[in-house]
Write a protein that holds these residues in place. Structure first.
Motif, PDB file in Angstrom:
ATOM      1  N   MET A   1      46.308  36.755  49.401  1.00  0.00           N
ATOM      2  CA  MET A   1      46.276  37.430  48.527  1.00  0.00           C
ATOM      3  C   MET A   1      46.844  36.241  47.225  1.00  0.00           C
ATOM      4  O   MET A   1      47.236  35.282  47.531  1.00  0.00           O
ATOM      5  N   HIS A   2      46.252  36.405  46.013  1.00  0.00           N
ATOM      6  CA  HIS A   2      46.308  35.590  45.008  1.00  0.00           C
ATOM      7  C   HIS A   2      47.077  36.297  43.901  1.00  0.00           C
ATOM      8  O   HIS A   2      47.022  37.489  43.588  1.00  0.00           O
ATOM      9  N   CYS A   3      47.999  35.382  43.328  1.00  0.00           N
ATOM     10  CA  CYS A   3      48.772  36.168  42.159  1.00  0.00           C
ATOM     11  C   CYS A   3      47.796  36.196  41.052  1.00  0.00           C
ATOM     12  O   CYS A   3      47.249  35.392  40.434  1.00  0.00           O
ATOM     13  N   PRO A   4      48.287  37.526  40.563  1.00  0.00           N
ATOM     14  CA  PRO A   4      47.064  37.888  39.249  1.00  0.00           C
ATOM     15  C   PRO A   4      47.584  37.130  38.062  1.00  0.00           C
ATOM     16  O   PRO A   4      46.573  36.991  37.062  1.00  0.00           O
TER      17      PRO A   4
ATOM     18  N   GLU B   1      47.909  31.120  45.407  1.00  0.00           N
ATOM     19  CA  GLU B   1      47.704  31.848  46.922  1.00  0.00           C
ATOM     20  C   GLU B   1      48.835  31.832  47.652  1.00  0.00           C
ATOM     21  O   GLU B   1      49.695  31.152  47.813  1.00  0.00           O
ATOM     22  N   GLN B   2      49.420  32.882  48.095  1.00  0.00           N
ATOM     23  CA  GLN B   2      50.510  33.523  48.634  1.00  0.00           C
ATOM     24  C   GLN B   2      50.352  33.342  50.264  1.00  0.00           C
ATOM     25  O   GLN B   2      49.277  33.379  50.639  1.00  0.00           O
ATOM     26  N   ALA B   3      51.740  32.929  50.803  1.00  0.00           N
ATOM     27  CA  ALA B   3      51.645  32.782  52.150  1.00  0.00           C
ATOM     28  C   ALA B   3      51.302  34.381  52.848  1.00  0.00           C
ATOM     29  O   ALA B   3      50.474  34.302  53.903  1.00  0.00           O
TER      30      ALA B   3
ATOM     31  N   ARG C   1      54.934  30.275  42.453  1.00  0.00           N
ATOM     32  CA  ARG C   1      54.698  29.481  41.228  1.00  0.00           C
ATOM     33  C   ARG C   1      55.311  29.865  40.294  1.00  0.00           C
ATOM     34  O   ARG C   1      55.905  29.151  39.541  1.00  0.00           O
ATOM     35  N   CYS C   2      54.809  31.181  39.791  1.00  0.00           N
ATOM     36  CA  CYS C   2      55.244  31.781  38.444  1.00  0.00           C
ATOM     37  C   CYS C   2      56.559  32.657  38.468  1.00  0.00           C
ATOM     38  O   CYS C   2      56.845  33.096  37.475  1.00  0.00           O
TER      39      CYS C   2
ATOM     40  N   LEU D   1      53.779  45.721  43.958  1.00  0.00           N
ATOM     41  CA  LEU D   1      52.786  46.636  44.151  1.00  0.00           C
ATOM     42  C   LEU D   1      51.540  46.288  44.079  1.00  0.00           C
ATOM     43  O   LEU D   1      50.547  47.181  44.174  1.00  0.00           O
ATOM     44  N   VAL D   2      51.153  45.083  43.943  1.00  0.00           N
ATOM     45  CA  VAL D   2      49.924  44.386  43.930  1.00  0.00           C
ATOM     46  C   VAL D   2      49.103  44.799  45.310  1.00  0.00           C
ATOM     47  O   VAL D   2      47.992  45.161  45.270  1.00  0.00           O
ATOM     48  N   SER D   3      49.694  44.254  46.509  1.00  0.00           N
ATOM     49  CA  SER D   3      49.166  44.721  47.777  1.00  0.00           C
ATOM     50  C   SER D   3      48.995  46.213  47.853  1.00  0.00           C
ATOM     51  O   SER D   3      47.869  46.472  48.410  1.00  0.00           O
TER      52      SER D   3
END
Length: 189
Positions: A1-4, A9-11, A20-21, A27-29
């Motif tokens: 999954m990537h941060c919007p 890229e998340q682990a 990072r930010c 809730l993204v997943s």
């Protein structure tokens, strides 16, 4: 999954904050699993506002009071309907009090019903069952700690994306700093 927000890229998909930010990924997943729709909010489009709420009850009570006391009672007095005049007076006062008590005590508040519909979603818990809402509120939770050692960090270079663009206001480096850099380069080679 990537941060919007930043694209990092998340682990894992269970990561709660972007490394990072710091963007909340709770809730993204779940959005990705259900095709962009949260299942607990699907019913919002299907529900219709109810007619029997506190605001409508109070409005009806006011209309009842005005119509019986200020319209029907004077009209019945003008038309010489003497036995009906006191009945309309009693109905206006006691009927209004009864409707007022029913509106305040029995009918649901319209603002609370709307607030429940549009309340902030509960935090996503990866351990909960699908469709179940978590009652926990994790306000002020910190992002996970980074596992990079401090020796990996390097200061941003001039012209890099993190370096400030100060133009002519940039302070020239000192002679000591340049000499130290040259000595480190000689030691490395």
């Amino acid at each position: 999954m990537h941060c919007p927000r930043c694209g990092q890229e998340q682990a894992s998909a269970e990561t709660r904050f972007c490394s990072r930010c710091g963007f909340q990924l709770d809730l993204v997943s779940e959005l990705l699993v259900h095709g962009g729709v949260l299942p607990q909010y699907v019913h919002l489009d299907e529900t219709s506002p109810t007619l029997f709420n506190r605001r409508n009850g109070l409005t009806f009570t006011l209309i009842w009071f005005i119509s019986f006391l200020f319209i029907l009672t004077p009209i019945s007095a003008i038309l010489d309907l003497d036995p009906i005049v006191p009945v309309f007076g009693v109905l206006s006062i006691f009927g209004s009090l009864l409707l007022l008590m029913i509106s305040l005590l029995v009918l649901p508040s319209g603002s609370k019903a709307q607030a429940k519909q549009f309340a902030a979603p509960a935090r996503f818990d990866p351990n909960m069952q699908r469709g179940e809402m978590s009652g926990r509120q994790d306000h002020g939770a910190l992002p996970p700690s980074r596992t990079e050692p401090a020796s990996v960090y390097t200061a941003p270079q001039a012209g890099g994306w993190k370096a400030p663009d100060t133009g002519e206001f940039a302070v020239p480096s000192s002679v000591t700093e340049n000499t130290t850099k040259l000595l480190k380069k000689e030691e490395e080679s």
